[in-house]
Design a protein around this motif. Sequence first.
Motif, short mmCIF file in Angstrom:
data_model
loop_
_atom_site.label_atom_id
_atom_site.label_comp_id
_atom_site.label_asym_id
_atom_site.label_seq_id
_atom_site.Cartn_x
_atom_site.Cartn_y
_atom_site.Cartn_z
N ARG A 1 0.81 -1.22 0.00
CA ARG A 1 0.00 0.00 0.00
C ARG A 1 0.85 1.27 0.00
NH1 ARG A 1 -5.30 -0.52 -0.99
NH2 ARG A 1 -5.68 1.34 0.27
N LEU A 2 2.17 1.12 -0.08
CA LEU A 2 3.09 2.27 -0.09
C LEU A 2 3.58 2.47 -1.52
CD1 LEU A 2 4.69 4.38 1.59
CD2 LEU A 2 6.51 2.66 1.77
N PHE A 3 3.25 3.65 -2.08
CA PHE A 3 3.55 3.93 -3.49
C PHE A 3 4.41 5.18 -3.62
CE2 PHE A 3 0.13 1.00 -3.99
CZ PHE A 3 0.19 0.51 -5.29
N GLY A 4 5.00 5.33 -4.81
CA GLY A 4 5.77 6.52 -5.11
C GLY A 4 5.55 6.97 -6.54
N VAL A 5 5.77 8.27 -6.76
CA VAL A 5 5.74 8.84 -8.10
C VAL A 5 6.95 9.76 -8.20
CG1 VAL A 5 4.21 10.74 -7.39
CG2 VAL A 5 4.35 10.09 -9.80
N VAL A 6 7.56 9.83 -9.38
CA VAL A 6 8.82 10.57 -9.56
C VAL A 6 8.53 12.00 -10.02
CG1 VAL A 6 10.98 10.68 -10.87
CG2 VAL A 6 10.13 8.48 -10.03
N HIS A 7 9.19 12.95 -9.36
CA HIS A 7 9.07 14.37 -9.73
C HIS A 7 9.81 14.62 -11.04
CE1 HIS A 7 8.92 18.68 -9.46
NE2 HIS A 7 10.23 18.79 -9.31
N GLN A 8 9.13 15.27 -11.97
CA GLN A 8 9.71 15.57 -13.29
C GLN A 8 10.25 17.00 -13.31
OE1 GLN A 8 9.98 13.11 -15.58
NE2 GLN A 8 9.05 11.80 -14.03
N GLY A 9 11.17 17.28 -12.43
CA GLY A 9 11.77 18.61 -12.35
C GLY A 9 12.94 18.59 -11.40
N GLY A 10 13.38 19.77 -10.98
CA GLY A 10 14.52 19.88 -10.10
C GLY A 10 14.12 19.87 -8.64
N TRP A 11 15.07 19.44 -7.79
CA TRP A 11 14.85 19.38 -6.34
C TRP A 11 16.19 19.56 -5.66
CZ3 TRP A 11 16.83 15.96 -2.65
CH2 TRP A 11 16.22 15.97 -1.39
N CYS A 12 16.19 20.33 -4.59
CA CYS A 12 17.43 20.54 -3.82
C CYS A 12 17.12 20.51 -2.33
CB CYS A 12 18.08 21.86 -4.19
SG CYS A 12 19.69 22.13 -3.40
N ASP A 13 17.88 19.71 -1.61
CA ASP A 13 17.80 19.66 -0.15
C ASP A 13 18.48 20.92 0.40
OD1 ASP A 13 17.91 19.08 2.55
OD2 ASP A 13 19.44 17.53 2.35
N VAL A 14 17.72 21.69 1.18
CA VAL A 14 18.29 22.90 1.79
C VAL A 14 18.29 22.74 3.31
CG1 VAL A 14 18.34 25.42 1.67
CG2 VAL A 14 17.20 24.14 -0.12
N ALA B 1 21.45 28.25 -7.40
CA ALA B 1 21.97 27.95 -8.74
C ALA B 1 20.94 27.17 -9.56
CB ALA B 1 23.27 27.16 -8.62
N MET B 2 20.26 26.21 -8.92
CA MET B 2 19.25 25.43 -9.62
C MET B 2 18.10 26.32 -10.09
SD MET B 2 16.92 22.29 -8.10
CE MET B 2 15.87 23.44 -7.16
N LEU B 3 17.66 27.22 -9.22
CA LEU B 3 16.57 28.13 -9.60
C LEU B 3 16.98 29.03 -10.75
CD1 LEU B 3 15.37 29.10 -6.01
CD2 LEU B 3 14.05 27.80 -7.68
N GLU B 4 18.21 29.54 -10.71
CA GLU B 4 18.69 30.41 -11.78
C GLU B 4 18.79 29.65 -13.10
OE1 GLU B 4 22.26 33.63 -12.70
OE2 GLU B 4 22.24 32.51 -10.82
N GLU B 5 19.30 28.44 -13.05
CA GLU B 5 19.45 27.64 -14.27
C GLU B 5 18.09 27.37 -14.90
OE1 GLU B 5 21.39 24.16 -12.88
OE2 GLU B 5 23.24 25.22 -12.34
N SER B 6 17.08 27.20 -14.08
CA SER B 6 15.76 26.83 -14.58
C SER B 6 14.91 28.04 -14.97
CB SER B 6 15.00 26.02 -13.52
OG SER B 6 14.69 26.84 -12.42
N GLY B 7 15.42 29.25 -14.64
CA GLY B 7 14.66 30.45 -14.93
C GLY B 7 13.60 30.77 -13.91
N HIS B 8 13.65 30.12 -12.73
CA HIS B 8 12.67 30.37 -11.69
C HIS B 8 13.00 31.60 -10.85
CE1 HIS B 8 10.99 26.54 -12.76
NE2 HIS B 8 10.09 26.61 -11.80
N VAL B 9 14.14 32.23 -11.08
CA VAL B 9 14.52 33.42 -10.31
C VAL B 9 14.49 34.63 -11.22
CG1 VAL B 9 16.34 34.52 -8.97
CG2 VAL B 9 15.97 32.07 -8.77
#
Length: 227
Positions: free
Chosen positions: A195-208, A219-227
């Motif tokens: 009953r434990l499932f997962g789905v994969v994120h189709q984008g960037g993620w960073c542990d802060v 840097a990730m946000l700048e590269e992606s144009g999110h900043v």
Amino acid sequence: MTPPRAAMIFAAGFGTRMRPLTETHPKPLIEVAGRPLIDHALHLAQGSEPIVVNTHYLGDQIARHLSDRDIHVVHEPEILDTGGGLRNALPLLGPGPVITLNSDAVWTGPNPLDTLRAAWDAERMDALLLLVPVPAARGYTGEGDFAVDTEGRLTRGAGHVYSGAQIIKPEGLADVPDAAFSLNLLWNAMQPEGRLFGVVHQGGWCDVGHPGGIAEAEAMLEESGHV
């Protein structure tokens, strides 16, 4: 079936890995790209209702930061961890499955909560975790938390990192005798039942969760144009 709307944002940790920055400020108020981490999380949670944020360490600062918003803040005099914190907030969240989101990560690409809602199947799932493949996980140095089979079922193992976002049915919380406990206890009970499932994120993620993650996330946000 209507996807879950209630959301819990975890903001009660001590920020130990983020020291010395957290000696005077709680980790959720540490800024990434000019915005506190808690605001990055709340941006993703837009449209969720209700939204509950738990606090503990320097929680008064978080409460003041959120005081002009329609958000329920629950202060924990004693830290309850993720499982105890979610159980403590259930009277405000209401019945049924709940979205939970950690406040110490930054994302790019599709809104992770939209991805979870689109993939949620209450008939098959007791929890649906959003995952990031280890090679795509920035600010992270481990081997991963879960392996995923062809149907999306999870087992403990290498390959994918739990991103800190999920949908979970809270019923099992009532069976845990301890006041403070991790949601890992529920996951461990769900996994043998399939009953434990997962789905994969189709984008960037960073542990802060640590100081080095700030520059990496920016840097990730700048590269992606999110900043």
